[in-house]
Motif scaffolding. Sequence first.
Motif, PDB file in Angstrom:
ATOM      1  N   LYS A  37      12.992 -30.504  22.506  1.00 15.39           N
ATOM      2  CA  LYS A  37      13.728 -31.045  21.693  1.00 15.39           C
ATOM      3  C   LYS A  37      13.164 -32.307  21.146  1.00 15.39           C
ATOM      4  O   LYS A  37      12.410 -32.917  21.717  1.00 15.39           O
ATOM      5  CB  LYS A  37      15.258 -31.581  22.001  1.00 15.39           C
ATOM      6  N   PRO A  38      12.902 -32.247  19.766  1.00 13.70           N
ATOM      7  CA  PRO A  38      11.928 -33.413  19.001  1.00 13.70           C
ATOM      8  C   PRO A  38      12.637 -34.754  19.343  1.00 13.70           C
ATOM      9  O   PRO A  38      13.869 -34.897  19.636  1.00 13.70           O
ATOM     10  CB  PRO A  38      11.977 -33.101  17.407  1.00 13.70           C
ATOM     11  N   SER A  39      11.779 -35.785  19.465  1.00 16.69           N
ATOM     12  CA  SER A  39      12.177 -37.064  19.694  1.00 16.69           C
ATOM     13  C   SER A  39      13.543 -37.759  18.618  1.00 16.69           C
ATOM     14  O   SER A  39      14.373 -38.418  19.043  1.00 16.69           O
ATOM     15  CB  SER A  39      11.006 -38.225  19.802  1.00 16.69           C
ATOM     16  N   TRP A  40      13.330 -37.353  17.379  1.00 15.31           N
ATOM     17  CA  TRP A  40      14.022 -37.772  16.607  1.00 15.31           C
ATOM     18  C   TRP A  40      15.397 -37.090  16.781  1.00 15.31           C
ATOM     19  O   TRP A  40      16.552 -37.697  16.240  1.00 15.31           O
ATOM     20  CB  TRP A  40      13.804 -37.287  15.012  1.00 15.31           C
ATOM     21  N   LYS A  41      15.588 -35.930  17.304  1.00 14.17           N
ATOM     22  CA  LYS A  41      16.907 -35.354  17.503  1.00 14.17           C
ATOM     23  C   LYS A  41      17.557 -36.216  18.884  1.00 14.17           C
ATOM     24  O   LYS A  41      18.663 -36.622  18.689  1.00 14.17           O
ATOM     25  CB  LYS A  41      16.651 -33.983  17.952  1.00 14.17           C
ATOM     26  N   ARG A  42      16.656 -36.517  19.753  1.00 11.86           N
ATOM     27  CA  ARG A  42      17.132 -37.417  20.856  1.00 11.86           C
ATOM     28  C   ARG A  42      17.598 -38.698  20.314  1.00 11.86           C
ATOM     29  O   ARG A  42      18.530 -39.233  20.704  1.00 11.86           O
ATOM     30  CB  ARG A  42      16.123 -37.508  21.817  1.00 11.86           C
ATOM     31  N   SER A  43      17.018 -39.301  19.329  1.00 12.66           N
ATOM     32  CA  SER A  43      17.620 -40.569  18.950  1.00 12.66           C
ATOM     33  C   SER A  43      18.607 -40.339  17.891  1.00 12.66           C
ATOM     34  O   SER A  43      19.478 -41.381  18.242  1.00 12.66           O
ATOM     35  CB  SER A  43      16.046 -41.038  17.971  1.00 12.66           C
ATOM     36  N   LEU A  44      18.715 -39.479  17.410  1.00 10.27           N
ATOM     37  CA  LEU A  44      19.989 -39.235  16.567  1.00 10.27           C
ATOM     38  C   LEU A  44      21.325 -38.979  17.602  1.00 10.27           C
ATOM     39  O   LEU A  44      22.440 -39.471  17.073  1.00 10.27           O
ATOM     40  CB  LEU A  44      19.825 -37.972  15.541  1.00 10.27           C
ATOM     41  N   ARG A  45      21.083 -38.291  18.570  1.00  8.16           N
ATOM     42  CA  ARG A  45      21.945 -38.032  19.639  1.00  8.16           C
ATOM     43  C   ARG A  45      22.439 -39.566  20.052  1.00  8.16           C
ATOM     44  O   ARG A  45      23.665 -39.757  20.385  1.00  8.16           O
ATOM     45  CB  ARG A  45      21.802 -37.047  20.522  1.00  8.16           C
ATOM     46  N   GLY A  46      21.627 -40.430  20.373  1.00  2.83           N
ATOM     47  CA  GLY A  46      21.939 -41.580  21.080  1.00  2.83           C
ATOM     48  C   GLY A  46      22.658 -42.467  20.094  1.00  2.83           C
ATOM     49  O   GLY A  46      23.298 -43.304  20.557  1.00  2.83           O
ATOM     50  N   ALA A  47      22.037 -42.504  18.717  1.00  2.00           N
ATOM     51  CA  ALA A  47      22.712 -43.412  17.870  1.00  2.00           C
ATOM     52  C   ALA A  47      24.143 -42.711  17.548  1.00  2.00           C
ATOM     53  O   ALA A  47      24.963 -43.596  17.320  1.00  2.00           O
ATOM     54  CB  ALA A  47      21.866 -43.081  16.433  1.00  2.00           C
ATOM     55  N   LEU A  85      25.371 -33.184  11.940  1.00  2.00           N
ATOM     56  CA  LEU A  85      24.116 -33.356  12.794  1.00  2.00           C
ATOM     57  C   LEU A  85      24.042 -31.723  13.496  1.00  2.00           C
ATOM     58  O   LEU A  85      22.986 -31.384  13.914  1.00  2.00           O
ATOM     59  CB  LEU A  85      24.510 -34.464  13.783  1.00  2.00           C
ATOM     60  N   HIS A  86      25.186 -31.484  13.854  1.00  2.00           N
ATOM     61  CA  HIS A  86      25.307 -30.363  14.701  1.00  2.00           C
ATOM     62  C   HIS A  86      25.205 -29.104  13.777  1.00  2.00           C
ATOM     63  O   HIS A  86      24.484 -28.151  14.334  1.00  2.00           O
ATOM     64  CB  HIS A  86      26.753 -30.309  15.417  1.00  2.00           C
ATOM     65  N   LEU A  87      25.511 -29.098  12.606  1.00  2.00           N
ATOM     66  CA  LEU A  87      25.590 -27.871  11.850  1.00  2.00           C
ATOM     67  C   LEU A  87      24.226 -27.698  10.971  1.00  2.00           C
ATOM     68  O   LEU A  87      23.573 -26.686  10.915  1.00  2.00           O
ATOM     69  CB  LEU A  87      26.757 -27.400  10.884  1.00  2.00           C
ATOM     70  N   LEU A  88      24.032 -29.210  10.401  1.00  2.00           N
ATOM     71  CA  LEU A  88      22.736 -28.980   9.363  1.00  2.00           C
ATOM     72  C   LEU A  88      21.519 -29.457  10.179  1.00  2.00           C
ATOM     73  O   LEU A  88      20.535 -28.713   9.736  1.00  2.00           O
ATOM     74  CB  LEU A  88      23.163 -29.967   8.385  1.00  2.00           C
ATOM     75  N   ALA A  89      21.762 -30.294  11.182  1.00  2.00           N
ATOM     76  CA  ALA A  89      20.261 -30.793  11.581  1.00  2.00           C
ATOM     77  C   ALA A  89      19.974 -30.085  12.750  1.00  2.00           C
ATOM     78  O   ALA A  89      18.906 -30.235  13.525  1.00  2.00           O
ATOM     79  CB  ALA A  89      20.545 -32.380  12.085  1.00  2.00           C
ATOM     80  N   GLY A  90      21.062 -29.467  13.408  1.00  2.00           N
ATOM     81  CA  GLY A  90      20.777 -28.543  14.681  1.00  2.00           C
ATOM     82  C   GLY A  90      20.534 -29.671  16.021  1.00  2.00           C
ATOM     83  O   GLY A  90      20.059 -29.138  16.830  1.00  2.00           O
ATOM     84  N   VAL A  91      21.267 -30.715  15.862  1.00  2.41           N
ATOM     85  CA  VAL A  91      21.537 -31.770  16.947  1.00  2.41           C
ATOM     86  C   VAL A  91      22.642 -31.363  18.091  1.00  2.41           C
ATOM     87  O   VAL A  91      23.645 -31.407  17.507  1.00  2.41           O
ATOM     88  CB  VAL A  91      21.378 -33.051  16.609  1.00  2.41           C
ATOM     89  N   LYS A  92      22.328 -30.927  19.348  1.00  2.00           N
ATOM     90  CA  LYS A  92      23.390 -30.526  20.022  1.00  2.00           C
ATOM     91  C   LYS A  92      23.894 -31.755  20.693  1.00  2.00           C
ATOM     92  O   LYS A  92      23.321 -32.779  21.120  1.00  2.00           O
ATOM     93  CB  LYS A  92      22.718 -29.934  21.158  1.00  2.00           C
ATOM     94  N   LEU A  93      25.399 -32.006  20.424  1.00  2.00           N
ATOM     95  CA  LEU A  93      25.878 -33.141  20.467  1.00  2.00           C
ATOM     96  C   LEU A  93      27.021 -33.019  21.799  1.00  2.00           C
ATOM     97  O   LEU A  93      27.840 -33.869  22.181  1.00  2.00           O
ATOM     98  CB  LEU A  93      26.946 -33.602  19.392  1.00  2.00           C
ATOM     99  N   ASP A  94      27.380 -31.559  22.280  1.00  2.00           N
ATOM    100  CA  ASP A  94      28.220 -31.427  23.467  1.00  2.00           C
ATOM    101  C   ASP A  94      27.344 -31.245  24.769  1.00  2.00           C
ATOM    102  O   ASP A  94      27.847 -30.961  25.913  1.00  2.00           O
ATOM    103  CB  ASP A  94      28.886 -30.083  23.416  1.00  2.00           C
ATOM    104  N   GLY A  95      26.385 -31.744  25.049  1.00  2.00           N
ATOM    105  CA  GLY A  95      25.468 -31.649  26.197  1.00  2.00           C
ATOM    106  C   GLY A  95      24.965 -30.658  26.819  1.00  2.00           C
ATOM    107  O   GLY A  95      24.479 -30.259  27.951  1.00  2.00           O
ATOM    108  N   THR A  96      25.241 -29.361  25.991  1.00  2.00           N
ATOM    109  CA  THR A  96      24.688 -28.059  26.290  1.00  2.00           C
ATOM    110  C   THR A  96      23.226 -27.850  25.817  1.00  2.00           C
ATOM    111  O   THR A  96      22.951 -28.490  24.611  1.00  2.00           O
ATOM    112  CB  THR A  96      25.516 -26.992  25.673  1.00  2.00           C
TER     113      THR A  96
END
Length: 274
Positions: free
Chosen positions: A157-167, A248-259
């Motif tokens: 997972k790219p660092s920007w995705k982890r940052s977005l999830r944290g934010a 974030l979930h649908l467009l950016a592909g950032v998983k927000l549910d911990g899976t």
Amino acid sequence: MSDDNEAKFPRTWQEMSLDYKLLTIFSLCVMFLWMVGQSLLIQWQIAIVGVLLAGVAGVAIYHRVKTRWHWPGVGVRGVLGAVLGSACGLFFLCAAAIRISPLEPKWFPWFAFGGGIILFSVLTSLRFAITAESDYQRCCGVQLLPTPIESDDQTTKPSWKRSLRGAFTLCGAVVWLVAVGYFWKLNVALRDAVPQPAPPKTELLEGHWLQNNKQAVYVTAAEKTTVTLLEQSAIFGLVSFVAIGLALHLLAGVKLDGTSADDDNGGNLDERRK
């Protein structure tokens, strides 16, 4: 020990650890007590909840001894999560206690339910309680098994995705605090309100969901301004939080549910390694 490997969230009863199953059973019992509790004295309700807690703790401890469970340790993030989680939960319960007493038979089960959720959340953050059975089994045996290989979601997972999830998580905490702040100030205003205008309480406050029978009451101008501002901020924050989460979930592909992506494809790394 680091908490870099995030705990899995169980989706089925089979995937749940005994800890999570015990929380579910405790919550259902307290909800049933809420439905019938008005006919019981507060002393009986406290005794029932105490017995439930002792039973849950006893079963969990016995299970750990039997399976030779070892505490996996906790990192800074886990400690901070426990502190912030308990603070937010207690803030909410204290806001509710402004107008309703925890010792009223009608409301004690509600506070017991909330307290149970907060306690489990804190124990989970400190890794004394485990939600998924697969995570629990990793901590069983004569000694701890080696730290499992991170999932594809964690390693690629790219660092920007982890940052977005944290934010996004931080924004959720802010929205929660604003909403509970509104709950708190509205309760205070309604508690101190008067049914007829009398200086300095000359501002009409009506239509709020916590008012009994939606009866109009009067508060000070400062109280009304604060309640209105917090209400509008909470509504805006909640709507924005949901919209941003979907984007974030649908467009950016950032998983927000911990899976992990592996779970979404119907498999897991352990099965693939086999």
